[in-house]
Design an enzyme around this catalytic site. Structure first.
Site, PDB file in Angstrom:
ATOM      1  N   ASP A 149      27.963  38.905  51.612  1.00 19.35           N
ATOM      2  CA  ASP A 149      26.608  38.741  52.611  1.00 19.35           C
ATOM      3  C   ASP A 149      26.376  40.221  53.190  1.00 19.35           C
ATOM      4  O   ASP A 149      25.429  40.481  53.164  1.00 19.35           O
ATOM      5  CB  ASP A 149      27.243  37.913  53.721  1.00 19.35           C
ATOM      6  N   HIS A 235      19.531  32.972  47.335  1.00 22.97           N
ATOM      7  CA  HIS A 235      20.827  32.085  47.953  1.00 22.97           C
ATOM      8  C   HIS A 235      20.487  30.708  48.324  1.00 22.97           C
ATOM      9  O   HIS A 235      20.955  29.711  47.875  1.00 22.97           O
ATOM     10  CB  HIS A 235      21.568  32.558  49.248  1.00 22.97           C
ATOM     11  N   HIS A 249      28.474  31.003  50.607  1.00 21.54           N
ATOM     12  CA  HIS A 249      27.354  31.689  51.062  1.00 21.54           C
ATOM     13  C   HIS A 249      27.134  33.293  50.319  1.00 21.54           C
ATOM     14  O   HIS A 249      26.497  33.651  50.020  1.00 21.54           O
ATOM     15  CB  HIS A 249      27.204  31.829  52.814  1.00 21.54           C
TER      16      HIS A 249
HETATM   17 ZN    ZN Z   1      23.807  35.771  54.962  1.00 13.80          ZN
END
Ligand code: ZN
Length: 353
Positions: A149, A235, A249
């Site tokens: 991320d 994503h 994620h």
């Molecule tokens: Zn993120």
């Protein structure tokens, strides 16, 4: 909490693991501060229905502060509950798996785990409290996902700044935000591998401290103050495919970043640096790594359409992005990742060989 003037009763929204590990600590420290508290066990998805369930419990116990303890989805739920009830919120991430903790938004999913919408709030959390001793006990994969991320933060931020687009709060970016986003990337390159070793050994080191700061604070401030671009939109597109649901994620964002680099025609040296880093910590670099081993055009179409939906952050790219371009870029990024792995067998972690 007391030092900030936050009052009980507190509703603690927490995941199963956090409750198991921290319930005694909450009891002793909140009792000592003379704050009553109730624990609500999170169901596993930050959905509208789950937010409503937690709100009902908050009302029942007359909560005056909402505390979220757990992963990104728990914290997103706590923030949504606090915002709806106009209460202060404390975020205690027990894993450094995303940059959600510091932000003033929640990502809402359907009960089935498909991305639904971003929900924005008036203000950021009143307190973000991270105990690296707790983070060090979490599965290493979660820390690595947080690196995925955080890996995209600088690339998405600089795309947004170059195009002078509005940031996540609807304002302009600042040199400070961009510098924090770049520091986030540099910290990953410098400390990512060492921090992973520390968590694998369940110990706290200066590298882990810096890496947790990058995953949580630098990435959070960077994305919110400068903006998101293709990586996060890809994503969101990937969540439309059921096959990717077992992946976190940050794992999908890491692959989304490769797609962004392809879309933007980034220099080879940039892609190589990202591929090298991702491989060194075990982040996905191919579609097979995120559950899509045999990508066909048919399977990519819904992903590409979702990634380019109106309002998606992919439209922060400085050129028009069509679903066809995204599907092409996904296939090209996958080919690039596979080729890189073939050329660098020694730099590939065991699970991806
Ligand atoms: Zn993120």
């Amino acid at each position: 909490m007391a030092a900030l003037g936050l009052e009980g009763p507190a509703l603690i929204i927490a995941g199963k693991t956090a409750i198991g590990r921290l319930a005694d600590t909450w009891k002793s420290s909140l009792d000592e501060a003379k704050m009553r508290h109730t624990v609500y066990r999170f169901s596993g998805e930050c959905s509208t229905a789950e937010i409503e369930r937690a709100k009902a419990v908050a009302r029942e116990c007359s909560a005056r502060t909402i505390v979220g303890a757990g992963g990104g989805k728990v914290l997103d739920t706590a923030r949504a509950v606090a915002a709806d009830l106009a209460l202060p919120v404390v975020n205690c991430p027990t894993v450094a798996s995303s940059d959600a903790p510091c932000s003033a938004l929640s990502v809402i999913y359907t009960e089935e785990g498909v991305f639904q919408e971003y929900r924005f709030y008036r203000k950021n959390p009143d307190l973000v409290l991270v105990d690296t001793q707790v983070i060090a006990q979490a599965p290493p994969r979660l820390l690595v996902a947080g690196m995925g991320d955080a890996l995209a933060t600088w690339f998405e931020a600089r795309t947004c700044v170059a195009g002078s687009v509005r940031n996540m709060r609807g304002g302009g970016s600042t040199a400070t935000a961009l510098a924090l986003a770049e520091l986030c990337y540099r910290t990953l390159l410098a400390d990512g591998a060492a921090a992973l070793l520390a968590v694998s050994t369940q110990v706290v080191t200066p590298s882990l401290e810096r890496l947790v700061e990058a995953n949580t604070l630098l990435s959070g401030l960077g994305f919110e103050s400068s903006g998101l671009a293709a990586a996060h939109a890809v994503h969101n597109g990937l969540t439309a495919s059921h096959d990717t649901h077992a992946f976190l994620h940050g794992e999908k964002v890491a692959f989304g970043l490769l797609v962004q680099l392809v879309l933007e025609g980034a220099p080879r040296a940039t892609a190589d640096e990202v591929l090298g880093f991702s491989s060194s910590v075990g982040l996905p670099i191919t579609l097979a790594d995120i559950g899509l081993p045999q990508p066909t055009r048919d399977r990519l179409d819904p992903i590409a359409r979702r990634a380019t939906a109106p309002g998606e952050t992919i439209h922060n790219e400085p050129f028009e992005v069509t679903p066809e371009m995204v599907a092409d870029a996904i296939l090209a990024a996958d080919a690039m990742g596979r080729a890189w792995r073939k050329q660098n067998p020694d730099l590939t972690t065991d699970e991806h060989k």
